[in-house]
Motif scaffolding. Sequence first.
Motif, short mmCIF file in Angstrom:
data_model
loop_
_atom_site.label_atom_id
_atom_site.label_comp_id
_atom_site.label_asym_id
_atom_site.label_seq_id
_atom_site.Cartn_x
_atom_site.Cartn_y
_atom_site.Cartn_z
N ILE A 70 0.86 -1.19 0.00
CA ILE A 70 0.00 0.00 0.00
C ILE A 70 0.89 1.23 0.00
CG2 ILE A 70 -1.66 1.33 1.35
CD1 ILE A 70 -2.63 -1.42 2.42
N ILE A 71 0.57 2.16 -0.90
CA ILE A 71 1.40 3.35 -1.06
C ILE A 71 0.63 4.56 -0.55
CG2 ILE A 71 2.69 4.72 -2.73
CD1 ILE A 71 3.51 1.83 -2.63
N LEU A 72 1.30 5.40 0.21
CA LEU A 72 0.71 6.69 0.55
C LEU A 72 1.39 7.75 -0.31
CD1 LEU A 72 0.50 6.51 4.44
CD2 LEU A 72 -1.27 6.02 2.76
N LEU A 77 -1.94 17.87 -4.54
CA LEU A 77 -3.39 17.90 -4.36
C LEU A 77 -3.77 17.32 -3.00
CD1 LEU A 77 -6.30 18.24 -5.39
CD2 LEU A 77 -6.13 15.97 -6.38
N ALA A 78 -3.26 16.12 -2.71
CA ALA A 78 -3.65 15.46 -1.47
C ALA A 78 -3.29 16.30 -0.26
CB ALA A 78 -2.99 14.09 -1.40
N PHE A 124 -7.54 11.05 1.36
CA PHE A 124 -6.81 11.96 0.48
C PHE A 124 -5.41 11.44 0.16
CE2 PHE A 124 -9.46 15.64 2.35
CZ PHE A 124 -10.37 15.54 1.32
N LEU A 125 -4.79 10.80 1.14
CA LEU A 125 -3.37 10.49 0.99
C LEU A 125 -3.09 9.15 0.33
CD1 LEU A 125 -2.02 11.84 4.38
CD2 LEU A 125 -1.45 12.68 2.12
N THR A 126 -4.04 8.25 0.33
CA THR A 126 -3.71 6.91 -0.13
C THR A 126 -3.54 6.86 -1.64
OG1 THR A 126 -4.30 4.61 0.00
CG2 THR A 126 -6.08 6.14 -0.36
N GLY A 127 -2.69 5.97 -2.05
CA GLY A 127 -2.46 5.78 -3.48
C GLY A 127 -2.93 4.41 -3.93
N ASP A 128 -3.83 3.85 -3.12
CA ASP A 128 -4.26 2.48 -3.36
C ASP A 128 -5.78 2.46 -3.34
OD1 ASP A 128 -3.00 -0.54 -2.84
OD2 ASP A 128 -5.08 -0.31 -2.22
N LEU A 129 -6.37 1.89 -4.38
CA LEU A 129 -7.82 1.99 -4.51
C LEU A 129 -8.55 1.23 -3.42
CD1 LEU A 129 -9.65 3.51 -6.40
CD2 LEU A 129 -9.90 1.46 -7.76
N PHE A 130 -8.01 0.07 -3.05
CA PHE A 130 -8.69 -0.70 -2.01
C PHE A 130 -8.52 -0.01 -0.66
CE2 PHE A 130 -9.20 -3.89 1.28
CZ PHE A 130 -10.43 -4.41 0.92
N ASN A 131 -7.36 0.56 -0.45
CA ASN A 131 -7.12 1.29 0.78
C ASN A 131 -8.04 2.51 0.87
OD1 ASN A 131 -4.78 3.28 2.39
ND2 ASN A 131 -5.48 1.34 3.23
N LEU A 132 -8.34 3.09 -0.29
CA LEU A 132 -9.29 4.20 -0.32
C LEU A 132 -10.63 3.73 0.23
CD1 LEU A 132 -9.95 7.11 -1.23
CD2 LEU A 132 -10.60 6.18 -3.44
#
Lengths: 491, 779
Positions: A70-72, A77-78, A124-132
Motif C-alpha cells: 500500500i502506497i501513501l 493535491l492530497a 486523500f493520501l492513499t495511493g491504493d484503490l482498495f485502501n481508499l
Amino acid sequence: MSNLAVLPIIIPLISGIILAFFHKKVTVSRWLTRILTIGNLGLVSYITWIVFNEGSIILETGGWEAPYGIILVADPLAITLVLTTNIVATACAFYASHSMNIKEETHYFYAFFFFLITGVSGAFLTGDLFNLFVFFEVLLMASYALIVLGGGKVQLRESIKYVLINLFSSVLFVTAVAFLYSVVGTVNMAHIAERVQEVDQKGILTTIAVLLFFVFATKAALFPLYYWMPKSYIVPNPVVSALFGALLTKVGIYSILRVFSLIFVYKLDLTHHAFIWFAGLSMIFGIIGALSTSNIKLIVAYNIIPAIGFIIMGIGVFNQDAMSGAVYYLVHDMIIKCALFLLVGTIAYVAGTSDLRKFSGLIHYYPVLGWLLFVSAFILAGVPPFSGFIGKLLLLKGALTNDEIVIVVLGLLSSLLILYSIMKIFIQGFWGEKDESFVKKPTKGFVGPVVFLLAFSVILGIGAEFIYPSIDTISTYLLDPEVYIDSVLKE
Amino acid sequence: MIFTVLIPLLLACFVPLISKLKDKIHTGIFIFFIPFVIFLYYIQFVGSDFTTMKQTINWIPSLGVNFNFYLDGLSLLFVLLISGIGALVVLYSIYYLGKDERLGHFYVYLLMFMAAMLGVVLSDNIYVLYTFWELTSISSFLLIGYWHFNERSRYGALKSMLITVFGGLSMFGAFILLSVITDTTSIQSMIEQKDIILNSTYLPFILVLLLLGAFTKSAQFPFHIWLPDAMEAPTPVSAYLHSATMVKAGLFLVARFSPIFSSYEWFFIIVSIVGIITLCWGSYMAVRQTDLKAILAFSTISQLGMIMAMLGFGTDLAIYAAVFHILNHATFKGSLFMVAGIVDHETGTRDIRKLGGLLTFMPMTATLALFGTFSMAGIPLPFLNGFYSKELFFDSSIHLTSNGLSSFAEFLVQVIPYLAVFGSIFTFVYSMYFFFGVFGGKNQLSLLPKKPHEAPIGMLISPIILVLGVIVIGLFPNLVNGTFLAHAADAVKGTVAEELHILFWHGWKTPLIMSLTVVGIGIVLTLTRKKWAGVYRFIPGKLSLFKLYDIVLEKLNSVSKGITKQYMTGSLRLYVAIILGVTLTLTFITMFATGGVTIQFDNLADVRVIEVSVVFIMIVAAIGTIFARNNVAIILIAGVVGYGVAVLFVIYRAPDLALTQLVIETVSVVLFLLCFYHMPKLRKRDETKSSKSINIIISVGFGALMTIIGISAHSSKWFDSIADYFIETSYKLGGGHNIVNVILVDMRGFDTLFEITVLGIAALAIFSLVKLKKNKEAE
C-alpha cells in the motif's frame, strides 16, 4: 523523511484513541483536542511546505514496494486538501464545546471527531484503490457514530437512511474495485493508471469507471444521487453538520477528481462530457432545494449540491484553467461550508429555532453574527474579492475556452440564486424591528472559529497571488498522469 | 489616482470610531472632507491640455487581475461627478439625518459606495471593474435597507440587489468571454483588438451579456422596476446613488465599450431601442406617480433612457450630447431630489396630493425647484443647461444616417425623432406637474403632518450650488465644453473629433421646432392632465412589470418548494430506486456505447454437479427472501445464501475463507434473530402496480448489470495479476507459508489496521448510543 506522509493519518488516530480513554474528563478532552488539532495543523502545514518545495512524498507502507504494497502519496493535491481538512478541524475543535452539551461530549465525541479526520486524511493520501475503500469505511463509521450522537428521534430516523445508502454505495465500491482488479490485476492507483493507458481504456473498463463514478457521486451528493444528504446533514449538532458539510461530500468529489484525472482519461467525450451535464443539473436542483425551504440549516445543506456541481464542471471541462478552478473551488468550499454550517447553527441556537419565519431583527442583538453571515453570503456566491470568485473565474474561463457556454450561463444564474438563498436569512432574520422582549443568549466562543475560517476565505481571495501558483501547479500535475505514475512506480 | 479609491475605503474603517462623537459633532462633518479633497485633486486635470494617465498596482498578476487605473476624459467626468456630488450630498445629509440615526453605518456604506464607484470608472482591468461594480450593488443594497425596520425598505433592497447583481454576473460573463477571445484583461487593449472581437462567433453573446449589465444598473426598460422601490433609501442616497452616480454606471459601461461595438449594427439597434423606450415609458409613467420621489425616480429612468439612446446613436453629435447630458442631469436632478427631501423634511409628507401652494412658505426651495424642473423640461431659456443637451438630443436624432444598414435599422432611424418628441412631451408634463403640484395652487395645510416652513440654510446650500451649476453651464456652455466634455466625448468615440461649439441660438431649424412642439403640446397636456389621466387605466392597466417581478419571485419560491416536495419524500425506497435506476441506465448505456460486453468461457474451470446444486440452492434461497413474510424466516433463508458461499469456498479449496465466512454468517444470523425479536412484524406494502413493476425492473436490471460486468471483467484479463508477487514473496520476504495471513498482517497490514479501527469505532458508537439512551431514561 517519507514517513511524514503517514503522520496526518496516524496522529488523529492515536489522538482519537487517547481521547476515548479520557472521555469522562470533559475539560481535559477539550483542551487536549484543541492542542492536538493545532499541533496537527502545524505539522501538516510543514509537510505541505515540503511537498510544494521538494516534491511529493511517497511512502511504501511496511516497506513493501509499489505496486504490491500500500502506497501513501502526499502529492500537492492530497496535501493541500489534508491541510484544508485540518483548518476546518481546528475551527470545529474550538466550536464544539460551545454547541454540544456535556453529555454528548463525554460520549466519545472527541474520539469520533479524530477518527473522522483520520478517515478523511487517509482517503486523500492513499495511493491504493482498495485502501481508499478502507478509509471510506473509517470516515463513514465515524460519521455514523457522530450522526446518532445524542440519540434524538429525528436523528435516528434520518441517520438510518444515511447509513443504509452509504452502506449500499460501499458495497458497490468494493464490487467495482473487484471488477477492476479482475481486469487490470492490481489495486495500486498508479499501476492501474499505467495499465489502463496501455490498453487505451478499452472494453469493459469504461463501464467500471462509470460504476465507480456513481459510487463516488453518491458520496459527493451529486444530482440525482443526493437525496439522502440534505436532511441527514442537519439533524446532528451544528459542529457535526459543519464537519460533514465541509469534509464528507468533498471526499467523494476528490475521489472523482483523482480517478478521472489519473486513471480514466481516455474516453473524455463520453465520461467527462457527461460530467458537465451532471454539473448543470446539480446546480439547478441544488439551488431549487435551497429556495424551497425556510429552514436555515437546510438552506445551507442544499447549497452543498450546486457547489459540488461547480467542481464537477471543472473536472468535466478538463483543461488547465478549469482544473485549477475545480481545486480552488474545492478548497474554498470546504472552508466556507464549514463556516456557514457553524454560523447557521449559532443563529438557530440564539433564535431558538431554525425556521426563518419565526424570528427577525437579530441584528439589534447580534450585529457581529449578522455581518459575518452577510460576508459569507458573498463569499459563497463568488463575489470578488473573496475566495469563491477566484475559483469561479477560473472555472468559467476554462469552460468558455472549451465553448461550454450553456454551463457558464447556468453557473452565473445559480450564483445569483445562491446569493439570494443566503441573503434571505440576512434580510428576514437579521433585519427588521427590534424585539424588546428578546432574551439575549451569550455567544462567547461561537464567533471565533467562524472568523478564523472566514479569514482564510478572504486570504484565498485577496491573497490569490500567493495561493494560485500552487493551485496551478496542482492542475498542471493533474493533467499529466505520467508524473504521478512515475513518482510512485519509479520506473 | 489609486489613493482616491483606497482612502475612502480605509477611512471607512475609522468611521465607527468617529461616530461615537456624534453627540458633539455630526459625523458627516468629518466625512465631507473626503469627497471634497478628492474633488479638488481631480479638478486640477480639467483643461484643454488634458492627457490620459495610467497607474498600475499589481494584485493577482498571474490571473491578470491588477489595479490598472486609467484616467481619460470619460473617467474624469465621472470622477468629478462622484466626488463633487458626493461632497454636496454629505453636506446635505448633515442636516437631513439627525444625531439619533445610526450615522456610523450610514457613512460607512456611503464611503464604501464612493470608493467602489470611483473604482468602477477608473479601472481599466475588467475584473477589478467587476469587483467594484458588485461593491456598488452591495453598498446600494445596504443604503436602501438603511431603515430596515420598514418592510418596504427590505423589499426594495432585495429587489435592487437581485436585479443589479444579476446584471453584474452577466457582465462578468461577457468579460470572461472577452478575455478568452482577446487574451487580455485590459479594456484599452481590447479596444485595440476590436477586430478580433467583432469577428468572433461569440459577438452576439458578448454584446447581450454586457448590455444586460448596463441596462440593469442604469434601470433601463424592463429592468427599471428596481429604481422606484430603491427610493426607500434616505433622500441623500437617492440623490447620490440613484440619480447622479450609480445608475450612470451602466451608461459608463456602454460608453466605455462603445469604441469596440459602435460599428456593430446590433449595438445601435439594441441600445437605441431600449434607450428610447425607456425614455418614453419612464416619462409617461412619471406623470402617474403621487409620491415626489417616485416621480423623480421615473424621471431619472426616462433621462437615463435618453442618454442611453444617444450612446446607441453613436454619431459624434449624439455622443457629445450624451456626455453633456450626464453632467446636466446630475446638476438638475440632484437639486430636485434635495428639494424633495426638504419638502418631506419640512412638511412630513411626499404625497403630491396633500402638497400644494408651498411657494409662500418656502420661497427659496421653490426657486430652486423652478430652475431644476424647467431645466429638466428643456424649456428654451439661455440660463438652463437642460435645454442645450435636449436640443442636441433632437439634433442628433434627426441626423442619424441609415446608409448601409438593414431595413429594420432604417425604419428605426425614421421613427426615432418622433419617439424623442413623444418622450420629451411627457418630460415637460411631469416637470410641470412636480413644480406646480408642490409649490403652485392652493395650499392644503390641514392635510400636512407638520406646519411647513423654509428649510434651514444648511440644507439649502447643496441644492443652491447645484442650481448655480445649472445656470452657469446654461449661460456659458463653452466653459465645460472644451475643458472636459470634449475629452469625455473623444474617449467614448475612440477618436479626436473636431471641436464643437455650443450655441443657444441655432436659428429656426428643426431641433428648435421640435422643442417648441414639446413645450406647446406639453402645456396643453399639463393643463388638461386630470382629463386624460384615465388613460393609465388602459396603458399599462393591470399589466405591470412590478407585479411580474413579485410573481417571478413568489413562483421561484413556491415552484421550488413544489418540485422539491415531489422527490424529497423522505422515503428510503424511493431514494434507493432513483439511485439504482440512474446508475443502472447510464452504466448500461456506457457499456453498449463502448462495446464493453465480452463473454468468454475459455479460462473457466469445469462446472460440476456439486457446484451447480449449491448455486441453485443459493438462488432459490435468495429469491425466497423476497416472498417470505416472517422476519425470522427471512433471516434464516438469507443465512442459507451465506452458508452456500462458504460451501463454495470449501469446494475451491479455500478453507480459511470458508471458516471466516461461516463465522460471520453464524454471528450475523444470531444477531439478526436477537434484534428482530424486538422489531415489529413486516407488513405488506401498499404499492401501486406501476411502482411495483418499476421496482422489479430496477432490481432485476441491476442484478443483470452486475452479472454482465462481472462476467465481462473476468473475460478481460489482459494483465498479470500482482497476486503472483505475493505467492513468490510470501515466505521469502514475509516469513509465512499462509499467503492470506501474510497479506493481512504484513503486505496489506495498513488496511487491516484501519479495518480494526472501523470495528473499534463501531463498538464505541454502539456503546455510546446505548449508554446515552440509558442515561436519558435514568433521568
